[in-house]
Enzyme design. Sequence first.
Site, PDB file in Angstrom:
ATOM      1  N   TYR A 188      -8.828 -10.593   2.879  1.00  0.00           N
ATOM      2  CA  TYR A 188     -10.046  -9.893   3.318  1.00  0.00           C
ATOM      3  C   TYR A 188     -10.883  -9.386   2.143  1.00  0.00           C
ATOM      4  O   TYR A 188     -12.042  -9.035   2.313  1.00  0.00           O
ATOM      5  CB  TYR A 188      -9.710  -8.742   4.284  1.00  0.00           C
ATOM      6  CG  TYR A 188      -8.847  -7.636   3.722  1.00  0.00           C
ATOM      7  CD1 TYR A 188      -9.361  -6.713   2.801  1.00  0.00           C
ATOM      8  CD2 TYR A 188      -7.514  -7.517   4.094  1.00  0.00           C
ATOM      9  CE1 TYR A 188      -8.572  -5.702   2.279  1.00  0.00           C
ATOM     10  CE2 TYR A 188      -6.718  -6.511   3.582  1.00  0.00           C
ATOM     11  CZ  TYR A 188      -7.248  -5.610   2.680  1.00  0.00           C
ATOM     12  OH  TYR A 188      -6.458  -4.620   2.147  1.00  0.00           O
ATOM     13  N   GLU A 189     -10.307  -9.350   0.935  1.00  0.00           N
ATOM     14  CA  GLU A 189     -11.092  -8.923  -0.227  1.00  0.00           C
ATOM     15  C   GLU A 189     -12.082 -10.012  -0.647  1.00  0.00           C
ATOM     16  O   GLU A 189     -12.960  -9.755  -1.469  1.00  0.00           O
ATOM     17  CB  GLU A 189     -10.161  -8.562  -1.388  1.00  0.00           C
ATOM     18  CG  GLU A 189      -9.355  -7.299  -1.109  1.00  0.00           C
ATOM     19  CD  GLU A 189      -8.320  -7.011  -2.177  1.00  0.00           C
ATOM     20  OE1 GLU A 189      -8.713  -6.607  -3.288  1.00  0.00           O
ATOM     21  OE2 GLU A 189      -7.114  -7.187  -1.914  1.00  0.00           O
ATOM     22  N   HIS A 248      -3.903   0.414  -4.482  1.00  0.00           N
ATOM     23  CA  HIS A 248      -3.338  -0.736  -5.190  1.00  0.00           C
ATOM     24  C   HIS A 248      -3.781  -0.636  -6.659  1.00  0.00           C
ATOM     25  O   HIS A 248      -4.955  -0.746  -6.965  1.00  0.00           O
ATOM     26  CB  HIS A 248      -3.849  -2.056  -4.587  1.00  0.00           C
ATOM     27  CG  HIS A 248      -3.238  -2.370  -3.256  1.00  0.00           C
ATOM     28  ND1 HIS A 248      -2.151  -3.193  -3.122  1.00  0.00           N
ATOM     29  CD2 HIS A 248      -3.553  -1.959  -2.019  1.00  0.00           C
ATOM     30  CE1 HIS A 248      -1.823  -3.286  -1.846  1.00  0.00           C
ATOM     31  NE2 HIS A 248      -2.662  -2.540  -1.151  1.00  0.00           N
ATOM     32  N   ALA A 281       2.961  -2.144   3.951  1.00  0.00           N
ATOM     33  CA  ALA A 281       2.818  -1.122   4.987  1.00  0.00           C
ATOM     34  C   ALA A 281       2.318  -1.861   6.221  1.00  0.00           C
ATOM     35  O   ALA A 281       1.444  -2.719   6.114  1.00  0.00           O
ATOM     36  CB  ALA A 281       1.812  -0.076   4.551  1.00  0.00           C
ATOM     37  N   HIS A 319      -7.117   4.170   6.772  1.00  0.00           N
ATOM     38  CA  HIS A 319      -6.328   3.659   5.646  1.00  0.00           C
ATOM     39  C   HIS A 319      -5.540   4.802   4.983  1.00  0.00           C
ATOM     40  O   HIS A 319      -4.402   4.612   4.553  1.00  0.00           O
ATOM     41  CB  HIS A 319      -7.264   2.974   4.647  1.00  0.00           C
ATOM     42  CG  HIS A 319      -6.564   2.342   3.489  1.00  0.00           C
ATOM     43  ND1 HIS A 319      -5.615   1.352   3.627  1.00  0.00           N
ATOM     44  CD2 HIS A 319      -6.647   2.557   2.151  1.00  0.00           C
ATOM     45  CE1 HIS A 319      -5.161   0.994   2.442  1.00  0.00           C
ATOM     46  NE2 HIS A 319      -5.775   1.716   1.522  1.00  0.00           N
ATOM     47  N   MET A 357      -1.658  -7.028   7.019  1.00  0.00           N
ATOM     48  CA  MET A 357      -2.706  -7.902   6.467  1.00  0.00           C
ATOM     49  C   MET A 357      -2.290  -8.576   5.156  1.00  0.00           C
ATOM     50  O   MET A 357      -3.140  -8.923   4.339  1.00  0.00           O
ATOM     51  CB  MET A 357      -3.976  -7.077   6.243  1.00  0.00           C
ATOM     52  CG  MET A 357      -4.475  -6.367   7.492  1.00  0.00           C
ATOM     53  SD  MET A 357      -5.866  -5.281   7.116  1.00  0.00           S
ATOM     54  CE  MET A 357      -5.960  -4.318   8.638  1.00  0.00           C
ATOM     55  N   SER A 358      -1.004  -8.753   4.938  1.00  0.00           N
ATOM     56  CA  SER A 358      -0.551  -9.358   3.671  1.00  0.00           C
ATOM     57  C   SER A 358       0.722 -10.165   3.902  1.00  0.00           C
ATOM     58  O   SER A 358       1.053 -10.522   5.031  1.00  0.00           O
ATOM     59  CB  SER A 358      -0.275  -8.251   2.643  1.00  0.00           C
ATOM     60  OG  SER A 358       0.854  -7.492   3.024  1.00  0.00           O
ATOM     61  N   ASN A 389       2.231   3.339  10.883  1.00  0.00           N
ATOM     62  CA  ASN A 389       1.530   3.901  12.047  1.00  0.00           C
ATOM     63  C   ASN A 389       1.978   3.151  13.289  1.00  0.00           C
ATOM     64  O   ASN A 389       2.386   1.990  13.198  1.00  0.00           O
ATOM     65  CB  ASN A 389       0.014   3.735  11.869  1.00  0.00           C
ATOM     66  CG  ASN A 389      -0.382   2.290  11.604  1.00  0.00           C
ATOM     67  OD1 ASN A 389      -0.268   1.795  10.487  1.00  0.00           O
ATOM     68  ND2 ASN A 389      -0.795   1.600  12.640  1.00  0.00           N
ATOM     69  N   SER A 407       0.823  -1.208   0.000  1.00  0.00           N
ATOM     70  CA  SER A 407       0.000   0.000   0.000  1.00  0.00           C
ATOM     71  C   SER A 407       0.853   1.252   0.000  1.00  0.00           C
ATOM     72  O   SER A 407       1.763   1.394   0.810  1.00  0.00           O
ATOM     73  CB  SER A 407      -0.855   0.061   1.269  1.00  0.00           C
ATOM     74  OG  SER A 407      -1.541  -1.122   1.474  1.00  0.00           O
ATOM     75  N   HIS A 412      -5.654  -9.354  -1.189  1.00  0.00           N
ATOM     76  CA  HIS A 412      -5.620  -9.789   0.210  1.00  0.00           C
ATOM     77  C   HIS A 412      -6.768 -10.751   0.476  1.00  0.00           C
ATOM     78  O   HIS A 412      -7.805 -10.693  -0.178  1.00  0.00           O
ATOM     79  CB  HIS A 412      -5.775  -8.588   1.145  1.00  0.00           C
ATOM     80  CG  HIS A 412      -4.831  -7.464   0.855  1.00  0.00           C
ATOM     81  ND1 HIS A 412      -5.005  -6.607  -0.210  1.00  0.00           N
ATOM     82  CD2 HIS A 412      -3.715  -7.052   1.495  1.00  0.00           C
ATOM     83  CE1 HIS A 412      -4.015  -5.723  -0.225  1.00  0.00           C
ATOM     84  NE2 HIS A 412      -3.214  -5.971   0.800  1.00  0.00           N
TER      85      HIS A 412
HETATM   86  N1  HPA Z   1      -2.660  -3.129  11.523  1.00  0.00           N
HETATM   87  C1  HPA Z   1      -2.824  -4.015  10.524  1.00  0.00           C
HETATM   88  N2  HPA Z   1      -2.447  -3.780   9.287  1.00  0.00           N
HETATM   89  C2  HPA Z   1      -1.843  -2.619   9.014  1.00  0.00           C
HETATM   90  C3  HPA Z   1      -1.631  -1.658  10.018  1.00  0.00           C
HETATM   91  C4  HPA Z   1      -2.059  -1.929  11.341  1.00  0.00           C
HETATM   92  O1  HPA Z   1      -1.904  -1.111  12.262  1.00  0.00           O
HETATM   93  N3  HPA Z   1      -1.006  -0.606   9.416  1.00  0.00           N
HETATM   94  C5  HPA Z   1      -0.833  -0.944   8.107  1.00  0.00           C
HETATM   95  N4  HPA Z   1      -1.343  -2.159   7.873  1.00  0.00           N
END
Ligand code: HPA
Length: 279
Positions: A88-89, A64, A116, A255, A217-218, A241, A33, A86
């Site tokens: 989750y999609e 993406h 990310a 996001h 998440m990947s 983050n 991302s 992903h």
């Molecule tokens: N959690 C899960 N997935 C993420 C995060 C997070 O804080 N930041 C970027 N992808």
Amino acid sequence: MTDFITSTEIDAAADFIRARTRYRPEVGLILGSGLNSLADTIESPDVIPTGDIPNWPKSTVPGHVGRLVIGQLEERAVLVLQGRTHFYEGYGLDRVTLPIRVMARLGIGALIVTNAAGGLNPAYEPGDLMLIRDHLNFPGMAGNNPLRGPNDDTFGVRFPDMTKPYDAELRALAHRVAADAGFTLHEGVYAYVGGPSFETPAELRFLQLVGGDAVGMSTAPEVVVARHAGLRVLGISTIANPALPDPTPGTVLTHDEVLEMGLRAVPRLIQVVRGVVRG
Ligand code: HPA
């Protein structure tokens, strides 16, 4: 048994790509991302929209793009995937990881995966880079492993070893490249969660307790499939983050913030990737 992606479907995608590029890529690169601009550094590219490739999973997430960019980087032929998919999609993990198997069929020997991620380690700051030394594959441990279903022996064995998921030599090279450029890379454990909801404070505390340094998440399913097929893997997380159980009061994670913070790390990420590809 549920239907799983077959060798024929993977071969159809690989044949399609082979017919549309002048290159025989040696290195695969998956952009996470907000990290798309790395693809702009590829010279004389052949660009293939992933929507045109048979059986390819379509990316539905903002940030993406959905393109394969195949060309030269540091005088080596590379294939860059902009826009991974992903779990989750809604895709099965066999489809999410189809691009990796296609890369294996195309003869790619090394894979660089980027993402990310949230920083679980309190020492990490947004914009930092973390080399992935190991991962925790939570969905995989609970049964959602991308290798679930009939084993395809043309890629690898039924019960593949995972003691060395991330290549030690490539990590050492990445550290040297960063040091020469005047910055340092963290090295840590990537905790893979299914998403798409971000984690609760209790979940973040749990992930810290079991040894996670970054959460995302990947990546882990892609790495499992790559290792099954014998590819060498380098994984790099950009810390987008803080993912701490006791956040600064009033902070809400979005996001957009993840995409924006990822951008800060891009110039250093490009330096590391170029240096590793150079060898
Ligand atoms: N959690 C899960 N997935 C993420 C995060 C997070 O804080 N930041 C970027 N992808």
